[in-house]
Write a protein that holds these residues in place. Structure first.
Motif, mmCIF file in Angstrom:
data_model
loop_
_atom_site.group_PDB
_atom_site.id
_atom_site.type_symbol
_atom_site.label_atom_id
_atom_site.label_comp_id
_atom_site.label_asym_id
_atom_site.label_seq_id
_atom_site.Cartn_x
_atom_site.Cartn_y
_atom_site.Cartn_z
ATOM 1 N N VAL A 1 49.082 38.266 30.366
ATOM 2 C CA VAL A 1 48.179 39.043 31.234
ATOM 3 C C VAL A 1 47.430 40.133 30.474
ATOM 4 O O VAL A 1 46.556 40.788 31.049
ATOM 5 C CB VAL A 1 48.943 39.670 32.415
ATOM 6 C CG1 VAL A 1 49.726 38.610 33.160
ATOM 7 C CG2 VAL A 1 49.845 40.805 31.973
ATOM 8 N N LYS A 2 47.750 40.305 29.219
ATOM 9 C CA LYS A 2 47.135 41.374 28.435
ATOM 10 C C LYS A 2 45.626 41.181 28.399
ATOM 11 O O LYS A 2 45.121 40.083 28.162
ATOM 12 C CB LYS A 2 47.715 41.364 27.020
ATOM 13 C CG LYS A 2 47.665 42.669 26.299
ATOM 14 C CD LYS A 2 48.496 42.628 25.026
ATOM 15 C CE LYS A 2 49.976 42.532 25.301
ATOM 16 N NZ LYS A 2 50.797 42.574 24.063
ATOM 17 N N GLY A 3 44.912 42.253 28.673
ATOM 18 C CA GLY A 3 43.457 42.198 28.695
ATOM 19 C C GLY A 3 42.870 41.832 30.043
ATOM 20 O O GLY A 3 41.664 41.970 30.264
ATOM 21 N N ASP B 1 48.381 32.274 37.537
ATOM 22 C CA ASP B 1 48.825 33.598 37.995
ATOM 23 C C ASP B 1 49.420 33.538 39.402
ATOM 24 O O ASP B 1 49.937 34.548 39.896
ATOM 25 C CB ASP B 1 47.669 34.595 37.988
ATOM 26 C CG ASP B 1 47.150 34.893 36.587
ATOM 27 O OD1 ASP B 1 45.917 34.969 36.427
ATOM 28 O OD2 ASP B 1 47.979 35.051 35.671
ATOM 29 N N THR B 2 49.323 32.390 40.042
ATOM 30 C CA THR B 2 49.869 32.236 41.386
ATOM 31 C C THR B 2 51.373 32.469 41.386
ATOM 32 O O THR B 2 52.104 31.848 40.623
ATOM 33 C CB THR B 2 49.560 30.831 41.930
ATOM 34 O OG1 THR B 2 48.146 30.691 42.087
ATOM 35 C CG2 THR B 2 50.241 30.610 43.276
ATOM 36 N N ALA B 3 51.815 33.397 42.224
ATOM 37 C CA ALA B 3 53.232 33.769 42.277
ATOM 38 C C ALA B 3 53.429 34.821 43.359
ATOM 39 O O ALA B 3 52.461 35.371 43.884
ATOM 40 C CB ALA B 3 53.695 34.327 40.931
ATOM 41 N N VAL B 4 54.683 35.103 43.644
ATOM 42 C CA VAL B 4 55.023 36.291 44.418
ATOM 43 C C VAL B 4 55.185 37.430 43.414
ATOM 44 O O VAL B 4 55.912 37.295 42.429
ATOM 45 C CB VAL B 4 56.312 36.097 45.220
ATOM 46 C CG1 VAL B 4 56.679 37.388 45.949
ATOM 47 C CG2 VAL B 4 56.155 34.952 46.214
ATOM 48 N N TYR B 5 54.499 38.527 43.678
ATOM 49 C CA TYR B 5 54.522 39.668 42.770
ATOM 50 C C TYR B 5 55.416 40.754 43.362
ATOM 51 O O TYR B 5 55.275 41.118 44.542
ATOM 52 C CB TYR B 5 53.107 40.200 42.560
ATOM 53 C CG TYR B 5 52.316 39.354 41.600
ATOM 54 C CD1 TYR B 5 51.888 38.083 41.968
ATOM 55 C CD2 TYR B 5 52.009 39.804 40.318
ATOM 56 C CE1 TYR B 5 51.182 37.282 41.080
ATOM 57 C CE2 TYR B 5 51.304 39.016 39.424
ATOM 58 C CZ TYR B 5 50.896 37.757 39.814
ATOM 59 O OH TYR B 5 50.199 36.969 38.929
ATOM 60 N N TYR B 6 56.309 41.264 42.519
ATOM 61 C CA TYR B 6 57.274 42.271 42.932
ATOM 62 C C TYR B 6 57.068 43.546 42.111
ATOM 63 O O TYR B 6 56.880 43.470 40.897
ATOM 64 C CB TYR B 6 58.697 41.795 42.683
ATOM 65 C CG TYR B 6 59.093 40.562 43.439
ATOM 66 C CD1 TYR B 6 58.870 39.296 42.909
ATOM 67 C CD2 TYR B 6 59.698 40.658 44.689
ATOM 68 C CE1 TYR B 6 59.232 38.150 43.593
ATOM 69 C CE2 TYR B 6 60.071 39.519 45.388
ATOM 70 C CZ TYR B 6 59.833 38.275 44.836
ATOM 71 O OH TYR B 6 60.204 37.146 45.525
ATOM 72 N N CYS B 7 57.172 44.683 42.768
ATOM 73 C CA CYS B 7 57.257 45.914 42.003
ATOM 74 C C CYS B 7 58.712 46.364 41.959
ATOM 75 O O CYS B 7 59.529 45.979 42.804
ATOM 76 C CB CYS B 7 56.352 47.010 42.550
ATOM 77 S SG CYS B 7 56.904 47.782 44.065
ATOM 78 N N ALA B 8 59.032 47.134 40.936
ATOM 79 C CA ALA B 8 60.404 47.546 40.717
ATOM 80 C C ALA B 8 60.421 48.919 40.062
ATOM 81 O O ALA B 8 59.469 49.304 39.379
ATOM 82 C CB ALA B 8 61.127 46.528 39.843
ATOM 83 N N ALA B 9 61.522 49.622 40.272
ATOM 84 C CA ALA B 9 61.678 50.974 39.732
ATOM 85 C C ALA B 9 62.952 51.054 38.911
ATOM 86 O O ALA B 9 63.961 50.434 39.260
ATOM 87 C CB ALA B 9 61.741 51.990 40.872
#
Length: 124
Positions: free
Chosen positions: A64-66, A90-98
């Motif tokens: 994904v760089k750039g 790029d199709t996917a479920v995207y998750y954020c995390a801490a």
């Protein structure tokens, strides 16, 4: 306990753009480094991008760089993932995390809290 809520996913054509948001609550947001991961059907969850708690340092997967940019607004307790030039892969479920620790931001096991995910679908 921190709560994370992603938004901004959807269906987009190849070459298009999306911006994902992740709103955090329940903990002091600025005490955590944040990351985005994604999981496509039949595949393991993989690292996408990460940002330090101050926002000074960012990390990206080579794939994904750039094209993707991670940012955060500590005043709004929100982390963003700007995605351009999207591809079908790029199709996917995207998750954020801490995470509270600062090493190895690409390691899934280093994250303490996860959101429920938002679906991103890129059509060809």
């Amino acid at each position: 306990q921190a709560q994370l809520a992603e938004s901004g996913g959807g269906l987009v054509q190849a070459g298009g753009s999306l911006r994902l948001s992740c709103a955090a609550s329940g903990r002091t947001f600025s005490n955590y480094d944040m990351g985005w991961f994604r999981q496509a059907p039949g595949k393991e969850r993989e690292f996408v991008a990460a940002i330090s708690r101050s926002g000074d340092s960012t990390y990206y997967a080579d794939s994904v760089k750039g094209r993707f940019t991670i940012s955060r607004d500590n005043a709004k307790n929100t982390v963003y993932l700007q995605m351009i030039s999207l591809k079908p892969e790029d199709t996917a479920v995207y998750y954020c995390a801490a995470r509270s620790i600062t090493i190895a931001p690409w390691t899934r096991g280093n994250y303490d809290y996860w959101g429920q995910g938002t679906q991103v679908t890129v059509s060809s």
